[in-house]
Write a protein that holds these residues in place. Structure first.
Motif, short mmCIF file in Angstrom:
data_model
loop_
_atom_site.label_atom_id
_atom_site.label_comp_id
_atom_site.label_asym_id
_atom_site.label_seq_id
_atom_site.Cartn_x
_atom_site.Cartn_y
_atom_site.Cartn_z
N LEU A 219 -54.18 81.51 76.51
CA LEU A 219 -55.19 81.56 75.45
C LEU A 219 -56.59 81.76 76.05
CD1 LEU A 219 -53.93 78.69 73.10
CD2 LEU A 219 -53.60 81.15 72.82
N GLN A 220 -56.87 81.06 77.15
CA GLN A 220 -58.16 81.25 77.82
C GLN A 220 -58.32 82.68 78.33
OE1 GLN A 220 -58.27 78.15 80.88
NE2 GLN A 220 -59.87 77.13 79.74
N GLN A 281 -60.38 79.45 70.64
CA GLN A 281 -61.52 78.82 71.29
C GLN A 281 -61.63 77.34 70.95
OE1 GLN A 281 -64.59 81.54 69.92
NE2 GLN A 281 -64.58 82.66 71.86
N LYS A 282 -61.26 76.97 69.73
CA LYS A 282 -61.27 75.55 69.36
C LYS A 282 -60.20 74.78 70.14
CE LYS A 282 -63.21 75.69 64.70
NZ LYS A 282 -62.95 75.41 63.26
N HIS A 287 -65.70 78.60 75.43
CA HIS A 287 -66.46 79.71 74.85
C HIS A 287 -67.16 80.42 76.01
CE1 HIS A 287 -65.99 77.93 70.76
NE2 HIS A 287 -66.01 76.81 71.45
N PHE A 288 -66.40 81.03 76.87
CA PHE A 288 -66.91 81.53 78.15
C PHE A 288 -68.09 82.48 77.99
CE2 PHE A 288 -66.73 84.82 81.52
CZ PHE A 288 -67.16 84.01 82.57
N CYS A 301 -60.58 70.77 68.25
CA CYS A 301 -59.84 70.72 66.97
C CYS A 301 -60.11 69.40 66.28
CB CYS A 301 -58.35 70.92 67.21
SG CYS A 301 -57.92 72.60 67.68
N PHE A 302 -61.32 69.30 65.74
CA PHE A 302 -61.75 68.05 65.11
C PHE A 302 -61.61 68.12 63.59
CE2 PHE A 302 -64.79 68.51 68.83
CZ PHE A 302 -64.02 67.73 69.68
N ASP A 303 -61.44 66.94 62.99
CA ASP A 303 -61.39 66.86 61.53
C ASP A 303 -62.79 66.86 60.96
OD1 ASP A 303 -58.53 66.60 60.90
OD2 ASP A 303 -58.64 64.76 62.06
#
Length: 395
Positions: A219-220, A281-282, A287-288, A301-303
């Motif tokens: 993913l990265q 990215q989350k 976020h390179f 991945c926050f609520d």
């Protein structure tokens, strides 16, 4: 030698999770089954005779929970078990082992890596690099941003570059970075070296740890240039098909669901690619192109919540906090009436993630607590995952 492998059997799920969490905090490698390299089998009241017999055949020592807790607290095992363990380790030592004269690598604070964590972190880094290389070569090109990401990733992982088995990989990567091109020979060399390390170190044994870290690296890699194209989407689909064993495990489950929605009508729109990029990215916290940071970052991945309650509410904290030590932030929550725990429990309402990722997390972007919280959330439990900034804003 690798860290000691331990397997727990005959315990209820919650009790087993707690024992495994305790073991991992000390650098032990958790195995779900009896492997040929298993050192310790810890048995509960409902231990099955087949696992015990298989452990006996493998030469592993067998202890119960009180003996394990005593071992954790004191480092002591029954005398007969110590003799058996030493004999087992000696019997598994390679006849012709390579000898190296090098100092243990240091972390960014100039502290030596522990023997157990060093092995686990090398396994994590190798899996991550494997995924990153798959990602940056998914569209057969090495773009400037991907080149820069790969170069900075190597620089920020100097802690493993002195490991004897990693040196050859670093040498090939250095050649790649000189001209910015991964030719066919270099491509074959890199993956051959990675496969050799996996084979020699036993990293390729079936387990979701390395697969998840490889996915996070992938993913990265595909998001390093701040865009995702059709070839990279195809590479993701292919990877998930090959590694279908973890398709129901976060974050593979989230990525699989996104890809299913994208491919449902056979048309991949710009909006869908951008949405997938945001999700990636989350998950990785990276976020390179915006930050120039290629190091491992905590997941984002926050609520989205409007308030955070504390009075008689269960809290758990993980990661490293810019606002203070773990003990300090726990005390802050307790002073507001919260009930804090060292692990994620069924009674945990909020898991607060520190701004800084922990070097010794099981995965690049998250550790066991986040993994457990995500699992509980997917099962419908009322638990929120929030950032340190979200929590600070609420108190």
């Amino acid at each position: 030698m690798k860290a000691f492998e331990i397997c727990f059997t005959g315990f209820k799920a919650i009790e087993r999770d707690d024992l495994e969490t305790l073991s991992e905090s000390l650098g032990l490698l958790i195995k779900k089954n009896i492997t040929k390299n298993l050192h310790i089998l810890c048995i509960g009241d409902n231990a099955g005779p087949s696992k015990i017999a298989k452990a006996n055949d493998a030469g592993a020592i067998i202890i119960d929970k009180p003996q394990f807790i005593h071992f954790i607290e004191t480092g002591e095992l029954p005398e007969s078990s110590v003799k058996q363990l030493l004999s087992l380790v000696e019997s598994r030592r390679p006849v012709q082992s390579r000898k190296y004269n090098y100092e243990p690598p240091l972390d960014k604070d100039a502290q030596p890596y522990g023997r157990f964590n060093q092995a686990a972190n090398i396994e994590k880094a190798v899996a991550s690099l494997h995924g990153i290389l798959l990602g940056v070569t998914a569209d057969s090109k090495l773009k400037p941003a991907e080149h820069a990401f790969l170069e900075l990733w190597v620089q920020t992982h100097q802690d493993i570059s002195l490991d004897p088995d990693i040196v050859d990989i670093v040498d090939v990567l250095s050649d790649v970075l000189k001209d910015g091109v991964i030719d066919e020979d270099e491509y074959d060399d890199l993956f051959c070296l990675i496969n050799d390390i996996n084979q020699i170190r036993g990293f390729n044994e079936p387990n979701s740890h390395s697969q998840i870290n490889q996915l996070l690296g992938l993913l990265q890699g595909i998001a390093a240039d701040n865009e995702i194209n059709k070839k990279e989407i195809k590479a993701l689909v292919t990877w998930l098909e090959i590694n279908h064993q973890i398709i129901d495990k976060w974050p593979a489950s989230v990525i699989a669901s996104k890809l299913s929605d994208i491919l449902e009508d056979g048309i991949i729109t710009k909006e869908e690619k951008n949405d997938l990029l945001t999700t990636v990215q989350k998950i990785t916290g990276n976020h390179f192109c915006d930050t120039g940071d290629a190091s491992d970052n905590t997941t984002e991945c926050f609520d989205d919540i409007s308030e955070v309650l504390h009075d008689n509410v269960g809290f758990c904290f993980t990661g490293k906090f810019k606002s203070g030590s773990r003990k300090a932030v726990e005390s802050m929550a307790q002073n507001l009436g919260a009930i804090t725990s060292k692990d994620v429990l069924l009674s945990t309402k909020y898991l607060v993630i520190g701004t800084l990722a922990s070097r010794d997390w099981k995965y690049q972007s998250h550790g066991r607590k986040i993994e457990k919280a995500m699992s509980l959330k997917e099962k419908g439990h009322d638990i929120y995952i929030i950032s340190e900034d979200q929590w600070l804003a609420a108190i």
